[in-house]
Design a protein around this motif. Structure first.
Motif, PDB file in Angstrom:
ATOM      1  N   ASP A 151      36.190  34.299  22.011  1.00 28.90           N
ATOM      2  CA  ASP A 151      37.352  33.417  21.818  1.00 28.90           C
ATOM      3  C   ASP A 151      37.333  32.274  22.827  1.00 28.90           C
ATOM      4  OD1 ASP A 151      38.365  34.825  19.713  1.00 28.90           O
ATOM      5  OD2 ASP A 151      39.777  36.009  20.909  1.00 28.90           O
ATOM      6  N   ILE A 152      36.955  32.580  24.051  1.00 25.92           N
ATOM      7  CA  ILE A 152      36.882  31.545  25.076  1.00 25.92           C
ATOM      8  C   ILE A 152      35.804  30.523  24.720  1.00 25.92           C
ATOM      9  CG2 ILE A 152      36.366  31.108  27.522  1.00 25.92           C
ATOM     10  CD1 ILE A 152      37.603  33.860  28.134  1.00 25.92           C
ATOM     11  N   ALA A 153      34.669  31.010  24.200  1.00 29.61           N
ATOM     12  CA  ALA A 153      33.607  30.099  23.773  1.00 29.61           C
ATOM     13  C   ALA A 153      34.089  29.189  22.654  1.00 29.61           C
ATOM     14  CB  ALA A 153      32.386  30.900  23.332  1.00 29.61           C
ATOM     15  N   THR A 154      34.850  29.753  21.713  1.00 28.18           N
ATOM     16  CA  THR A 154      35.399  28.966  20.606  1.00 28.18           C
ATOM     17  C   THR A 154      36.302  27.859  21.114  1.00 28.18           C
ATOM     18  OG1 THR A 154      35.297  30.894  19.151  1.00 28.18           O
ATOM     19  CG2 THR A 154      36.766  29.102  18.475  1.00 28.18           C
ATOM     20  N   ASN A 155      36.958  28.104  22.248  1.00 26.18           N
ATOM     21  CA  ASN A 155      37.863  27.124  22.848  1.00 26.18           C
ATOM     22  C   ASN A 155      37.175  26.316  23.949  1.00 26.18           C
ATOM     23  OD1 ASN A 155      40.894  27.420  21.878  1.00 26.18           O
ATOM     24  ND2 ASN A 155      39.974  29.472  21.842  1.00 26.18           N
ATOM     25  N   ASP A 156      35.854  26.137  23.787  1.00 24.10           N
ATOM     26  CA  ASP A 156      35.071  25.297  24.695  1.00 24.10           C
ATOM     27  C   ASP A 156      35.185  25.756  26.145  1.00 24.10           C
ATOM     28  OD1 ASP A 156      33.225  23.232  24.946  1.00 24.10           O
ATOM     29  OD2 ASP A 156      34.768  21.774  25.503  1.00 24.10           O
ATOM     30  N   TYR A 157      35.268  27.067  26.324  1.00 26.24           N
ATOM     31  CA  TYR A 157      35.312  27.704  27.628  1.00 26.24           C
ATOM     32  C   TYR A 157      36.502  27.258  28.476  1.00 26.24           C
ATOM     33  CZ  TYR A 157      30.926  29.789  26.384  1.00 26.24           C
ATOM     34  OH  TYR A 157      29.980  30.524  25.729  1.00 26.24           O
ATOM     35  N   SER A 158      37.574  26.958  27.812  1.00 23.99           N
ATOM     36  CA  SER A 158      38.824  26.690  28.521  1.00 23.99           C
ATOM     37  C   SER A 158      39.351  28.000  29.106  1.00 23.99           C
ATOM     38  CB  SER A 158      39.861  26.106  27.564  1.00 23.99           C
ATOM     39  OG  SER A 158      41.148  26.130  28.167  1.00 23.99           O
ATOM     40  N   LEU A 159      39.869  27.934  30.320  1.00 28.86           N
ATOM     41  CA  LEU A 159      40.487  29.103  30.951  1.00 28.86           C
ATOM     42  C   LEU A 159      41.976  28.844  31.209  1.00 28.86           C
ATOM     43  CD1 LEU A 159      37.673  30.243  33.428  1.00 28.86           C
ATOM     44  CD2 LEU A 159      38.414  31.370  31.320  1.00 28.86           C
ATOM     45  N   THR A 160      42.578  28.014  30.384  1.00 29.65           N
ATOM     46  CA  THR A 160      43.998  27.718  30.489  1.00 29.65           C
ATOM     47  C   THR A 160      44.795  28.751  29.697  1.00 29.65           C
ATOM     48  OG1 THR A 160      43.586  25.354  30.746  1.00 29.65           O
ATOM     49  CG2 THR A 160      45.783  26.010  30.017  1.00 29.65           C
ATOM     50  N   PRO A 161      45.614  29.592  30.354  1.00 23.81           N
ATOM     51  CA  PRO A 161      46.320  30.663  29.638  1.00 23.81           C
ATOM     52  C   PRO A 161      47.167  30.181  28.471  1.00 23.81           C
ATOM     53  CG  PRO A 161      46.397  31.079  31.985  1.00 23.81           C
ATOM     54  CD  PRO A 161      45.805  29.713  31.812  1.00 23.81           C
ATOM     55  N   GLY A 162      47.860  29.054  28.641  1.00 28.23           N
ATOM     56  CA  GLY A 162      48.744  28.574  27.588  1.00 28.23           C
ATOM     57  C   GLY A 162      48.055  28.313  26.275  1.00 28.23           C
ATOM     58  N   ARG A 163      46.745  28.071  26.314  1.00 29.41           N
ATOM     59  CA  ARG A 163      45.992  27.815  25.095  1.00 29.41           C
ATOM     60  C   ARG A 163      45.844  29.090  24.260  1.00 29.41           C
ATOM     61  NH1 ARG A 163      40.464  24.299  24.495  1.00 29.41           N
ATOM     62  NH2 ARG A 163      41.904  22.739  25.303  1.00 29.41           N
ATOM     63  N   TYR A 164      45.964  30.249  24.890  1.00 30.96           N
ATOM     64  CA  TYR A 164      45.679  31.511  24.212  1.00 30.96           C
ATOM     65  C   TYR A 164      46.912  32.354  23.909  1.00 30.96           C
ATOM     66  CZ  TYR A 164      40.957  30.381  25.775  1.00 30.96           C
ATOM     67  OH  TYR A 164      39.765  29.745  26.006  1.00 30.96           O
ATOM     68  N   VAL A 165      47.894  32.350  24.796  1.00 37.76           N
ATOM     69  CA  VAL A 165      48.989  33.326  24.661  1.00 37.76           C
ATOM     70  C   VAL A 165      50.004  32.933  23.593  1.00 37.76           C
ATOM     71  CG1 VAL A 165      48.732  34.021  27.063  1.00 37.76           C
ATOM     72  CG2 VAL A 165      50.465  32.315  26.458  1.00 37.76           C
ATOM     73  N   GLY A 166      50.016  31.665  23.190  1.00 35.13           N
ATOM     74  CA  GLY A 166      50.979  31.243  22.173  1.00 35.13           C
ATOM     75  C   GLY A 166      52.359  31.004  22.756  1.00 35.13           C
ATOM     76  N   VAL A 167      53.335  30.991  21.855  1.00 32.10           N
ATOM     77  CA  VAL A 167      54.712  30.701  22.238  1.00 32.10           C
ATOM     78  C   VAL A 167      55.572  31.919  21.952  1.00 32.10           C
ATOM     79  CG1 VAL A 167      56.706  29.207  21.842  1.00 32.10           C
ATOM     80  CG2 VAL A 167      54.389  28.259  21.736  1.00 32.10           C
ATOM     81  N   ALA A 168      56.426  32.274  22.894  1.00 28.05           N
ATOM     82  CA  ALA A 168      57.296  33.437  22.720  1.00 28.05           C
ATOM     83  C   ALA A 168      58.422  33.116  21.753  1.00 28.05           C
ATOM     84  CB  ALA A 168      57.875  33.861  24.064  1.00 28.05           C
ATOM     85  N   ALA A 169      58.794  34.119  20.968  1.00 23.83           N
ATOM     86  CA  ALA A 169      59.990  33.985  20.135  1.00 23.83           C
ATOM     87  C   ALA A 169      61.205  33.954  21.042  1.00 23.83           C
ATOM     88  CB  ALA A 169      60.080  35.154  19.163  1.00 23.83           C
ATOM     89  N   VAL A 170      62.243  33.258  20.625  1.00 25.31           N
ATOM     90  CA  VAL A 170      63.466  33.199  21.415  1.00 25.31           C
ATOM     91  C   VAL A 170      64.089  34.589  21.461  1.00 25.31           C
ATOM     92  CG1 VAL A 170      65.763  32.201  21.619  1.00 25.31           C
ATOM     93  CG2 VAL A 170      63.864  30.804  20.775  1.00 25.31           C
ATOM     94  N   ALA A 171      64.263  35.096  22.684  1.00 24.72           N
ATOM     95  CA  ALA A 171      64.810  36.450  22.868  1.00 24.72           C
ATOM     96  C   ALA A 171      66.289  36.364  23.200  1.00 24.72           C
ATOM     97  CB  ALA A 171      64.056  37.183  23.975  1.00 24.72           C
ATOM     98  N   LYS A 172      67.122  36.943  22.357  1.00 23.68           N
ATOM     99  CA  LYS A 172      68.560  36.870  22.570  1.00 23.68           C
ATOM    100  C   LYS A 172      69.007  37.632  23.799  1.00 23.68           C
ATOM    101  CE  LYS A 172      69.582  36.437  17.612  1.00 23.68           C
ATOM    102  NZ  LYS A 172      70.264  37.049  16.470  1.00 23.68           N
ATOM    103  N   ASP A 173      68.234  38.635  24.189  1.00 25.71           N
ATOM    104  CA  ASP A 173      68.682  39.513  25.273  1.00 25.71           C
ATOM    105  C   ASP A 173      68.266  39.017  26.656  1.00 25.71           C
ATOM    106  OD1 ASP A 173      66.070  39.981  24.385  1.00 25.71           O
ATOM    107  OD2 ASP A 173      65.999  41.894  25.444  1.00 25.71           O
ATOM    108  N   ASP A 174      67.428  37.982  26.707  1.00 27.30           N
ATOM    109  CA  ASP A 174      66.938  37.536  28.006  1.00 27.30           C
ATOM    110  C   ASP A 174      67.857  36.484  28.615  1.00 27.30           C
ATOM    111  OD1 ASP A 174      64.877  39.261  28.166  1.00 27.30           O
ATOM    112  OD2 ASP A 174      63.321  37.855  27.565  1.00 27.30           O
ATOM    113  N   GLU A 175      69.122  36.842  28.754  1.00 24.60           N
ATOM    114  CA  GLU A 175      70.070  35.879  29.297  1.00 24.60           C
ATOM    115  C   GLU A 175      69.810  35.594  30.769  1.00 24.60           C
ATOM    116  OE1 GLU A 175      74.054  38.147  30.308  1.00 24.60           O
ATOM    117  OE2 GLU A 175      73.457  38.576  28.251  1.00 24.60           O
TER     118      GLU A 175
END
Length: 725
Positions: free
Chosen positions: A664-688
């Motif tokens: 997967d890292i090779a597919t992403n041109d050996y980027s080691l930036t976490p944000g490129r892989y982890v995606g975006v969290a769903a809005v959690a109602k309980d995390d006030e």
């Protein structure tokens, strides 16, 4: 301690110097840091002294007693301070004493006992104006500074470098490593044995935190467990590193001056058990000819040179040099953790090729993205890199990506930190990834026990809060029932007379407050629920994950009640304080013989928050609200962990973490930036709580902007007055 209060008092010292000293910042910088050294050394000396003295017979002659005290400090995380160097002695000097000469002599005395500090401690205090120096000593003896703990030396060091704009504070991308990031690095690589290297050691904060880890987590003696090797290009910084290590009772004999780009420390290549550092970011101008000989599979640059500047021929960005150095110094099972500019995770061209080779080794362990405002003097994001040459085979083909940019605690508009719990929770992700499930379960158990501790304190604290309300109600009730309009209106002008309607309204509001059964019923219901929750905690097997999950359902149900009761208590405080305000300001209660003003004032103090700027102890109100807040807080910590890792096993969590394969890292041109892989969290109602941190940050920034606006308006008004003559 209150960090803001500490900073305010330190800035007062800075103001004294800037306004009243004939010395320049460059001349008084090290002497001030020397005073901080003595103050911090004295703090730690006094922390260990009582236990050491307890083992010495009281009838022992003074000279022998002192010798035994000195002996008792061997192996302690502090140094023995000879009497001539103790801060109390310096503070108590009479007016007119030669303070500068006495402080110079104190430095001599410390160096005589600790030769490793020879030449490191500053002198020349006689050059200070005596009155100014005496005032500085008094400032450094204030409660907030005397109570400072942790790597306060490094923090204060950076504070003064920043405020005085000294040379070397931020040159070439150098920044003091925030304690939050130091602790995170230490927690992940777990340096507990062998040779520990920091080739950009600054004031040695990494080593100090390693010492805390070995003592607090491994329960071992630091100097018996590890050998520290540190290198710094600045002579000033090597002195500060030695001072910082010695003040913590750590071995400083292997701190050396040298430019790590050119000074290879060849005897350490491939030999280190742990490497950790916060190197200067994005340095350009490194001489290519001086480093090209380091390119060697067995040397410091096993993956080759980064790109060069076409015009100068120098290395265009040294980030990839540092990354390779940290890797090359490790032995076959070594671990590294270091801070790096976020741009290094995605840099192209030769930096990308170096990163590819590095990833293919299988030794990149964890990448953790950190948000803005963690650095003390700059608002910039960064990434923590972790290598592990001893990774188990099943993890060789993957890298753990953690995006922690949304995890932080707001200290001020300019400063974010990790709380102890945020550090532990992020570390728990690494534990699960490594298969260390038992550590995750132990952390949850610790949180649930802390919930129990806070719940146990609630009945007494809430009763004290209720008693304070009753103490305020008593003088108000006496006043309402015994005062007369004639008494209140005696000797008053016609337009200032209090009416019967005003007095009747006050009495009605007082009666409503006294007969309000809602608060009492709600508090009783909460305390019953707390008793039941504590019984459940006592019966649960907290070493068993399933039992923890079952218990957490009870605690999660309790959390809203805790928060609601906190709001209820605050509303009750506000109601009674408003009644007192009405009595004193509108009804002139202080003029009535029926009003016990002293009793009312004492009760009022109990129901108001303590003033941290005045170093006041928590009030009755503070204690009750703190117990409610902390119980709910630790319930939330378990909820945060369980909601993301319900089986106490590692899994990918959108927006937070993901185990990424090398393919997967090779597919992403050996980027080691976490944000490129982890995606975006769903809005959690309980995390006030996370939402609350965001709001707190916005509020802090708005407050700072408002303060600046007021200051600017004052300057404009002053300039305008000058123009008008």
């Amino acid at each position: 301690m209150n960090v803001q209060q500490l900073e305010n008092e330190l800035w007062e010292a800075a103001d004294q110097l800037r306004a009243n000293s004939r010395l320049t910042a460059a001349e008084y910088s090290m002497p001030v840091l020397g005073l901080i050294f003595l103050r911090h050394a004295d703090n730690r000396f006094k922390a260990y002294l009582p236990a050491i003295e307890a083992d010495i017979p009281p009838q022992m002659p003074a000279a022998q007693r002192e010798a035994l005290i000195k002996l008792g400090f061997q192996g302690k995380a502090a140094i023995y301070l000879p009497e001539a160097a103790r801060f109390d002695r310096i503070v108590s000097l009479p007016q007119g004493a030669k303070v500068g000469e006495i402080i110079d002599a104190a430095m001599d005395a410390v160096e005589a006992d600790y030769p490793v500090l020879s030449g490191a401690l500053p002198r020349g205090y006689a050059a200070f104006e005596p009155d100014l120096l005496a005032e500085l000593v008094k400032i450094f003896d204030r409660p907030a500074i005397k109570a400072a703990i942790g790597d306060v030396f490094g923090r204060i060091y950076e504070y003064f470098l920043n405020k005085f704009a000294m040379s070397g504070a931020q040159e070439g991308g150098e920044f003091f490593t925030p304690p939050s990031l130091v602790r995170m690095i230490v927690n992940v690589i777990e340096p507990d044995h062998g040779l520990v290297l920091d080739p950009a050691c600054g004031s040695a904060g990494m080593f100090v935190q390693t010492g805390h880890f070995i003592e607090d987590v491994r329960h071992a003696v630091v100097n018996d467990s590890v050998t520290f090797h540190g290198q710094e290009k600045s002579d000033t910084n090597t002195k500060l590193a030695r001072m910082n290590l010695v003040v913590h009772g750590l071995d400083a004999s292997n701190i050396r001056q040298g430019n790590t780009f050119y000074d290879q420390a060849e005897h350490l290549i491939g030999q280190c058990d742990y490497v950790m550092a916060n190197p200067p970011f994005n340095v350009d101008g490194v001489d290519t000819k001086k480093v090209e000989a380091q390119v060697d599979e067995a040397g410091r640059l096993p993956f080759g040179l980064p790109g060069t500047n076409a015009k100068t021929g120098a290395i265009s960005n040294a980030n990839s040099l540092w990354i390779q150095y940290f890797y090359a110094y490790l032995n076959d099972t070594g671990r590294a953790g270091f801070v790096m500019a976020s741009s290094a995770s995605d840099a192209g061209n030769k930096d990308r090729d170096i990163r590819e080779q590095l990833v293919k080794t299988g030794h990149v362990d964890v990448m953790m993205a950190i948000g803005n405002k963690f650095f003390y003097t700059r608002s910039l994001p960064c990434t923590l890199w972790f290598f592990d040459k001893g990774k188990p085979q099943d993890l060789q083909d993957q890298v753990l990506m953690i995006d922690a940019r949304n995890v932080y605690h707001v200290v001020s508009a300019r400063s974010h930190v990790f709380t102890d719990e945020q550090l532990a929770n992020l570390n728990a992700i690494v534990w699960l990834y490594r298969g260390e499930r038992e550590k995750f379960i132990a952390l949850v158990a610790r949180y649930q026990r802390q919930v129990d501790d806070w719940l146990a304190s609630l009945p007494v604290r809430i009763e004290a809060d209720t008693a304070a309300v009753r103490a305020l109600a008593a003088p108000l009730q006496t006043f309402a029932s015994q005062t007369t309009l004639a008494e209140l209106n005696a000797d008053q002008a016609e337009d200032a007379l209090i009416t019967q309607a005003q007095l009747d309204t006050f009495k009605a509001e007082l009666a409503t407050a006294q007969t309000d059964a809602h608060a009492a019923d709600s508090i009783a219901a909460l305390l019953t629920a707390c008793t039941q929750a504590r019984a459940a905690i006592g019966q649960a097997d907290l070493s068993d994950h399933a039992a923890q999950v079952a218990l957490q359902a009870t605690l999660d149900a309790l959390a809203p009640q805790l928060k609601a009761t906190g709001k209820l208590l605050e509303a009750r405080h506000k109601q009674w304080l408003k009644l007192l305000d009405t009595a004193e300001k509108q009804l002139r209660a202080r003029s009535s013989k029926a009003f016990d003003g002293k009793a009312a004032r004492d009760a009022k103090r109990a129901l108001l928050p303590a003033d941290s700027k005045k170093n006041e102890a928590p009030t009755v109100r503070d204690a009750a609200l703190e117990a409610l807040k902390q119980a709910a807080y630790f319930i939330h910590q378990v909820h945060w962990l369980h909601s993301r890792f319900p089986q106490a096993l590692f899994e990918d969590v959108p927006g937070l973490c993901k185990a990424v394969s090398i393919d997967d890292i090779a597919t992403n041109d050996y980027s080691l930036t976490p944000g490129r892989y982890v995606g975006v969290a769903a809005v959690a109602k309980d995390d006030e709580d996370d939402f609350a941190e965001t709001l707190r940050g916005i509020h802090a920034e708005l407050t700072e902007l408002n303060d600046k606006a007021v200051e600017l308006a004052g300057r404009i008004a002053g300039n305008f007055e000058e123009l008008l003559g």
